[in-house]
Design an enzyme around this catalytic site. Structure first.
Site, PDB file in Angstrom:
ATOM      1  CG  HIS A   8      -4.125 -36.875  16.072  1.00  0.00           C
ATOM      2  ND1 HIS A   8      -4.123 -37.827  16.624  1.00  0.00           N
ATOM      3  CD2 HIS A   8      -4.979 -36.845  15.192  1.00  0.00           C
ATOM      4  CE1 HIS A   8      -4.933 -38.601  15.947  1.00  0.00           C
ATOM      5  NE2 HIS A   8      -5.679 -38.166  15.595  1.00  0.00           N
ATOM      6  CE  LYS A  50      -3.173   2.521   2.608  1.00  0.00           C
ATOM      7  NZ  LYS A  50      -4.818   1.623   4.349  1.00  0.00           N
ATOM      8  CD  GLU A  56      -2.043  -5.862  12.344  1.00  0.00           C
ATOM      9  OE1 GLU A  56      -0.941  -5.202  12.123  1.00  0.00           O
ATOM     10  OE2 GLU A  56      -2.098  -5.728  10.812  1.00  0.00           O
ATOM     11  CE  LYS A  92       5.795  -0.782  10.248  1.00  0.00           C
ATOM     12  NZ  LYS A  92       5.127  -0.171   9.969  1.00  0.00           N
ATOM     13  CD  GLU A 137       9.589  -6.176   7.024  1.00  0.00           C
ATOM     14  OE1 GLU A 137       8.629  -4.764   6.923  1.00  0.00           O
ATOM     15  OE2 GLU A 137       9.288  -6.443   8.627  1.00  0.00           O
ATOM     16  N   GLY A 168      -5.135  -2.219   5.493  1.00  0.00           N
ATOM     17  CA  GLY A 168      -4.027  -3.754   4.745  1.00  0.00           C
ATOM     18  C   GLY A 168      -4.633  -4.971   5.173  1.00  0.00           C
ATOM     19  NE  ARG A 169      -6.469  -4.215  11.304  1.00  0.00           N
ATOM     20  CZ  ARG A 169      -6.178  -2.895  11.459  1.00  0.00           C
ATOM     21  NH1 ARG A 169      -5.188  -3.528  10.843  1.00  0.00           N
ATOM     22  NH2 ARG A 169      -6.191  -2.997  12.474  1.00  0.00           N
TER      23      ARG A 169
END
Ligand code: G6Q
Length: 544
Positions: free
Chosen positions: A390, A212, A359, A510, A218, A273-274
């Site tokens: 399991h 965005k 978030e 950050k 990253e 974003g999410r």
């Protein structure tokens, strides 16, 4: 302006106070008793809407609990908040932004105004460009720099620009092009890029740089590495135009990187974003499943949006699920929610939901800036069934924590193989039953268990769960499920009086990392606590 409701802090609301005393009355009620007293409970506490059947009868609630939770929703102004969100009010007050992921799936003719402009035509313009591009790549008309067709698509992005695309690709793999390879690179750890591209040919590889802001450390690092990786084989920087496209809101940075803005697919600051997997951030999804299936997914989102917006709260799937999450978090002190999809294709769904829920609602101050004096966002986690059975289900069945579970299942499998599907579904039903009703000491004894072993083999039961049953995992169904959780998260946030749409909590790390990077590159020395300084010094020494 944000809608300023409710007028009182959460714990002062009439419904909240009533719930506090109601909790004292029902906290020891057992699901065994509740079911024994009401043979129709399973039907009465279930709901079918937009193709999703939600059985919420195995929750520690009575009619009165529901009545009070619904009253809490009313007193919290949930109705006004829903209207404000859909209308495009700037409800993300700390960033002064509208919250309009619902506009991403609005029909072509809709009118949703942001700052005096209808945003729906732009949404469809981008969707149409994405579709045209996807068709060209999928048909082989779009060629790489050396004339070969694109066979590999690598999405580079992180957080909201990664988790949705990966989840959707995995979830809808059945509908995807099997002669194309889709990979996702997110981590700044070079291993992620190296492993994702190890067997790919740059001549046949298209990178989608999804960011965005187009400034995320990253993603920009991985994008530069991808550029070098491509050009090492393709030679000419002109190749970038054929092998890189961008999904971003930042045209200036996109062209600085060398991507022609003709190959940029935009979205807007009113998409968080999410909440962006159905925007251009879903380009990799569209390339995988094709524009028609992508539009079907959007139709699924839209159906759930309409349901959330219009259904009365007592028949509203996201509202009920949201209220139940609040009930367990704040009254039972449950700290987590387990999401357990009984479908292998949904293996990344819990990871996706972790960002969406945590978030969004991992906040400790109210919209007005006051410290909350109640629990907010629960910790979401999970794995696909039956694998979880399991490993960690032991703790859910017999541990000391109360863990409400969401079970997800589909009536029809996409891969009919012998009796696999009945076995899978038998397990999902059995787990809900075992958690709710357990096994008493009497039952254990009656099986001939020696006395000393009885306590170990007892299942207390009374462990709550929801079961969501759908017909089949289709693009529409995925859209509905994602929107269901989006709106459930919103419902919770409204009750908790927090802003579900900012994420200031990711900023500090950050900034500190940026400072430390300069130090690691030998550009000055930072001031740290003794622990951090020692770690940095040891790292420098060890790496030589
Ligand atoms: C999501 C967050 C966050 C964001 C990433 C990537 O709601 O805002 O996860 O999606 O930090 O950001 P960019 O898309 O700007 O690279």
């Amino acid at each position: 302006m944000a809608t300023q409701v409710p007028s009182a802090p959460l714990t002062q609301l009439t419904a909240w106070k009533a719930l506090e005393s109601h909790y004292q009355q029902v906290k020891d009620l057992s699901l065994r008793t509740l079911f024994a007293e009401d043979p129709k409970r399973g039907e009465r506490f279930s709901l079918e809407a937009v193709g999703i059947y939600l059985d919420y009868s195995k929750n520690r609630i009575t009619e009165e609990t529901l009545r009070l939770l619904l009253q809490l929703a009313e007193e919290s102004g949930l109705r006004q908040h829903i209207d404000a969100m859909f209308r495009g009010d700037k409800i993300n007050v700390t960033e002064n932004r509208a919250v309009l992921h619902t506009a991403l799936r609005a029909p072509r003719g809709a009118d949703i105004q942001v700052d005096g402009r209808n945003v729906v035509p732009e949404v469809h313009e981008v969707l149409d460009r994405m579709a045209a591009f996807s068709d060209r790549v999928r048909s082989g008309e779009w060629k790489g720099f050396t004339g070969k067709r694109i066979r590999n698509v690598v999405n580079i992005g992180i957080g909201g620009s990664d988790l949705g695309p990966v989840m959707a690709y995995e979830a809808l793999r059945h509908y995807s092009r099997r002669d194309m390879v889709f990979r996702f690179v997110s981590n700044v750890d070079g291993t992620d890029f190296a492993e994702a591209t190890i067997d790919l040919d740059p001549e046949e590889t298209l990178f989608i740089i999804s960011s965005k802001t187009f400034t995320t450390l990253e993603t920009m690092t991985n994008a530069q590495t991808a550029r070098e990786w491509s050009l090492k084989k393709l030679g000419d920087p002109k190749a970038v135009a054929k092998h890189f496209v961008a999904v971003s809101t930042n045209a200036a940075e996109v062209s600085k990187f060398g991507i022609d803005t003709a190959n940029m697919f935009g979205f807007w600051d009113w998409v968080g974003g999410r909440y962006s997997m159905d925007s251009a951030i879903g380009l990799s999804t569209m390339l995988a499943i094709g524009p028609d299936n992508f539009r079907k997914m959007l139709a699924g989102f839209r159906e759930m949006d309409e349901h959330f917006r219009t259904a009365p709260f007592e028949k509203n799937l996201p509202v009920l699920m949201g209220l139940l999450t609040v009930w367990y978090a704040d009254f039972f002190g449950a700290e987590t929610v387990a999401v357990l999809p009984y479908d292998q294709y949904l293996k990344r769904f819990p990871a996706y939901l972790q960002q969406l829920t945590m978030e969004s609602n991992g906040k400790s101050v109210t919209l007005g800036g006051a410290r909350v004096d109640y629990q907010t966002g629960a910790i979401f986690w999970g794995e696909p069934g039956t694998n979880g059975q399991h490993s960690f289900y032991q703790l859910i069945h017999q541990g000391t924590h109360l863990i409400p579970c969401d079970f997800l299942g589909f009536a029809k499998t996409l891969n009919p193989l012998g009796n696999h599907h009945d076995l899978l579904m038998a397990n999902v039903f059995a787990q809900g039953e075992a958690l709710a009703f357990g096994k008493t000491p009497e039952q254990v004894k009656a099986e001939g268990t020696p006395d000393w072993l009885v306590p170990h083999r007892v299942f207390e039961g009374n462990r709550p769960s929801n079961t969501l049953l759908l017909e089949k995992l289709t693009p529409e169904a995925l859209g509905k499920l994602v929107a269901l959780y989006e709106h459930s998260v919103f419902t919770q946030g409204v009750i908790w009086q927090i802003n579900s749409f900012d994420q200031w909590g990711v900023e500090l790390g950050k900034v500190l990392a940026k400072n430390i990077i300069s130090e690691l590159e030998g550009k000055g020395e930072g001031k740290h606590d003794s622990s951090t300084s020692a770690l940095i010094a040891r790292y420098q020494k060890l790496k030589g």
